[in-house]
Design an enzyme around this catalytic site. Structure first.
Site, PDB file in Angstrom:
ATOM      1  CE  LYS A 128       0.741   1.897   3.361  1.00  0.00           C
ATOM      2  NZ  LYS A 128       2.007   2.399   3.974  1.00  0.00           N
TER       3      LYS A 128
ATOM      4  CE1 TYR B 104      -1.622   0.188   7.724  1.00  0.00           C
ATOM      5  CE2 TYR B 104      -0.338   2.152   7.220  1.00  0.00           C
ATOM      6  CZ  TYR B 104      -0.450   0.772   7.292  1.00  0.00           C
ATOM      7  OH  TYR B 104       0.606  -0.015   6.926  1.00  0.00           O
TER       8      TYR B 104
HETATM    9  P1  NAD Z   1      12.531   1.515   2.156  1.00  0.00           P
HETATM   10  O1  NAD Z   1      13.092   2.805   1.681  1.00  0.00           O
HETATM   11  O2  NAD Z   1      13.017   0.968   3.454  1.00  0.00           O
HETATM   12  O3  NAD Z   1      12.760   0.391   1.058  1.00  0.00           O
HETATM   13  C1  NAD Z   1      12.488   0.618  -0.303  1.00  0.00           C
HETATM   14  C2  NAD Z   1      13.324  -0.328  -1.145  1.00  0.00           C
HETATM   15  O4  NAD Z   1      13.112  -0.039  -2.529  1.00  0.00           O
HETATM   16  C3  NAD Z   1      14.828  -0.178  -0.895  1.00  0.00           C
HETATM   17  O5  NAD Z   1      15.411  -1.442  -0.797  1.00  0.00           O
HETATM   18  C4  NAD Z   1      15.334   0.533  -2.123  1.00  0.00           C
HETATM   19  O6  NAD Z   1      16.676   0.214  -2.469  1.00  0.00           O
HETATM   20  C5  NAD Z   1      14.362   0.032  -3.190  1.00  0.00           C
HETATM   21  N1  NAD Z   1      14.275   0.901  -4.358  1.00  0.00           N
HETATM   22  C6  NAD Z   1      14.182   0.459  -5.611  1.00  0.00           C
HETATM   23  N2  NAD Z   1      14.154   1.482  -6.468  1.00  0.00           N
HETATM   24  C7  NAD Z   1      14.234   2.615  -5.751  1.00  0.00           C
HETATM   25  C8  NAD Z   1      14.257   3.989  -6.073  1.00  0.00           C
HETATM   26  N3  NAD Z   1      14.181   4.402  -7.341  1.00  0.00           N
HETATM   27  N4  NAD Z   1      14.321   4.875  -5.078  1.00  0.00           N
HETATM   28  C9  NAD Z   1      14.372   4.476  -3.783  1.00  0.00           C
HETATM   29  N5  NAD Z   1      14.355   3.178  -3.414  1.00  0.00           N
HETATM   30  C10 NAD Z   1      14.291   2.244  -4.388  1.00  0.00           C
HETATM   31  O7  NAD Z   1      10.955   1.687   2.180  1.00  0.00           O
HETATM   32  P2  NAD Z   1       9.911   0.740   2.924  1.00  0.00           P
HETATM   33  O8  NAD Z   1       9.594   1.321   4.241  1.00  0.00           O
HETATM   34  O9  NAD Z   1      10.387  -0.656   2.868  1.00  0.00           O
HETATM   35  O10 NAD Z   1       8.601   0.947   2.001  1.00  0.00           O
HETATM   36  C11 NAD Z   1       8.432   0.251   0.785  1.00  0.00           C
HETATM   37  C12 NAD Z   1       6.932   0.092   0.477  1.00  0.00           C
HETATM   38  O11 NAD Z   1       6.328  -0.649   1.519  1.00  0.00           O
HETATM   39  C13 NAD Z   1       6.158   1.405   0.392  1.00  0.00           C
HETATM   40  O12 NAD Z   1       5.177   1.320  -0.606  1.00  0.00           O
HETATM   41  C14 NAD Z   1       5.479   1.533   1.747  1.00  0.00           C
HETATM   42  O13 NAD Z   1       4.285   2.263   1.728  1.00  0.00           O
HETATM   43  C15 NAD Z   1       5.229   0.070   2.079  1.00  0.00           C
HETATM   44  N6  NAD Z   1       5.180  -0.192   3.535  1.00  0.00           N
HETATM   45  C16 NAD Z   1       4.129  -0.881   4.026  1.00  0.00           C
HETATM   46  C17 NAD Z   1       4.051  -1.150   5.370  1.00  0.00           C
HETATM   47  C18 NAD Z   1       2.909  -1.957   5.922  1.00  0.00           C
HETATM   48  O14 NAD Z   1       2.793  -2.062   7.134  1.00  0.00           O
HETATM   49  N7  NAD Z   1       2.084  -2.558   5.081  1.00  0.00           N
HETATM   50  C19 NAD Z   1       5.042  -0.683   6.228  1.00  0.00           C
HETATM   51  C20 NAD Z   1       6.110   0.012   5.694  1.00  0.00           C
HETATM   52  C21 NAD Z   1       6.179   0.252   4.335  1.00  0.00           C
END
Ligand code: NAD
Length: 370
Positions: free
Chosen positions: A136, A221
């Site tokens: 999401k 949420y």
């Molecule tokens: P994060 O920044 O920790 O991780 C993102 C990942 O994507 C990294 O490994 C990064 O290297 C990669 N990536 C690939 N292409 C990229 C680019 N062009 N720019 C930046 N990063 C790139 O982020 P996250 O917290 O893991 O969030 C990722 C997704 O998960 C988002 O859509 C977020 O909304 C979702 N999320 C959901 C929950 C949940 O509880 N359902 C919790 C946190 C995050």
């Protein structure tokens, strides 16, 4: 004799609770028949902080298994291969992952990258003939979300959105109570979703990668919660934005938005989405016969809550473990969670987000047609 019957009665009661206890009670873990059904073989795309959380949670799954990775960082791939025993043939990068179509050892790809990348990546996965699980918000607006729904339909693959709360035991219990009429006629929902965001250079504050600000990330949420708690779809929205730091929260990146949703029954929701206030993770709902308060309501848990009848005491099980086992059951056996989490469900939230942004812009009441 009486004490033996007592013992057997207790045992029966305990056995009824078995599915919920299997992770924590070694006595029952021994007696549970080993799972022999199909296992969903999953590759994770985006090895960031949430991808890591999902991978850790999947260690306890019995119906799903992490078998592959897609990442732009070779060193991360190496680390994950060692940590999760992932064979080299199941490792891809963002340039070559279309080749996953020829890999019979992967059933589904879980897209866990920045929001602005979800649409193109999910469509590529669908075209490779693999089921799509997408985080999401599923996209950055409803048009993109619709494209994803269409592409997955055309490719005859599932599109599931990472709405982990739809499997969370206390949330499920409250939804069941509402369905059973225990709150009477529900009339009001309040959702508060927010935290203080740090590093100003992160992708979450970049309009192109995030699609917006707090609303996309955390406000969603309260939107999804208003819908599953009240059990209705909204028909109008009003919204007001407050921006106290226009340097950190640039044009198109919302800091704080309050919004109100109206429902066909006359119920209303009043919600707050923010990146600049702390400790905001609370749902409250009241009806003619009762009420519920959940705080925290959507964090990683344990979720806590009470109703007019007392404390909610369902066990805490790692949300992503339940979610991935549940999604496997959905894909293989058609077993739906209490509230859907397919592409259409995600699309509804994106339509509401579009309407909230429009309401902020116009200052008026915006109709929602889901
Ligand atoms: P994060 O920044 O920790 O991780 C993102 C990942 O994507 C990294 O490994 C990064 O290297 C990669 N990536 C690939 N292409 C990229 C680019 N062009 N720019 C930046 N990063 C790139 O982020 P996250 O917290 O893991 O969030 C990722 C997704 O998960 C988002 O859509 C977020 O909304 C979702 N999320 C959901 C929950 C949940 O509880 N359902 C919790 C946190 C995050």
């Amino acid at each position: 004799m009486a004490s033996r019957r007592n013992f057997l009665e207790k045992l029966t009661v305990s056995a009824v609770g078995l599915p919920l206890l299997y992770h924590s009670n070694p006595l029952f873990a021994v007696t549970e028949a080993p799972y022999q059904g199909p296992v969903l073989k999953v590759a994770i795309m985006g090895l960031g902080s949430y991808g890591t959380r999902v991978a850790e949670a999947m260690k306890d799954c019995k119906r799903a298994k992490l078998v592959g990775v897609i990442s732009g960082t070779p060193s991360k791939i190496k680390d994950w291969q060692a940590k999760y025993d992932i064979p080299k043939k199941n490792c891809y990068n963002y340039e070559n992952f279309d080749a996953i179509k020829d890999n019979k050892d992967i059933d589904a790809v879980y897209v866990i990258t920045p929001n602005g990348l979800h649409k193109d990546q999910s469509i590529r996965v669908a075209k490779a003939g693999k089921h799509v699980i997408c985080e999401k918000p599923m996209a950055v607006n409803a048009d993109e979300a619709q494209e994803m729904v269409d592409a997955c339909k055309a490719a005859k693959v599932h599109l599931l959105i990472g709405y982990r709360m739809h499997y969370e035991p206390k949330t499920v219990e409250v939804i069941k109570m509402r369905q059973n009429g225990e709150f009477g006629k529900v009339k009001f929902f309040q959702g508060q979703s927010g935290f203080t965001i740090g590093d100003p250079n992160q992708w979450r504050l970049n309009k192109e990668l995030a699609g917006g600000g707090a609303m996309m990330d955390i406000g969603i949420y309260s939107i999804n919660g208003a819908r599953y708690m009240l059990g209705e779809e909204p028909i109008w929205v009003t919204a007001q934005e407050t921006k106290t730091d226009p340097i950190k929260f640039k044009e198109g990146v919302d800091e704080t938005i309050q919004f109100q949703l109206g429902f066909p029954s006359g119920a209303v929701a009043n919600c707050l989405s923010t990146y600049n206030m702390s400790h905001l993770d609370r749902f409250f709902m009241t009806g003619s016969e009762g009420w519920v308060e959940m705080k925290p309501s959507t964090g990683y848990g344990p979720i806590k809550g009470r109703t007019h009848k007392g404390e909610l005491d369902q066990p805490h099980i790692t949300h992503q473990t339940l979610q991935m086992d549940g999604m496997s059951q959905l894909i293989f056996e058609g077993v739906q969670p209490i509230v859907p989490l397919d592409g259409e469900e995600g699309l509804k939230d994106m339509k509401i987000i579009d309407a909230i942004y429009r309401a902020v812009e116009t200052g008026g009441k915006v109709a929602i047609n889901l």
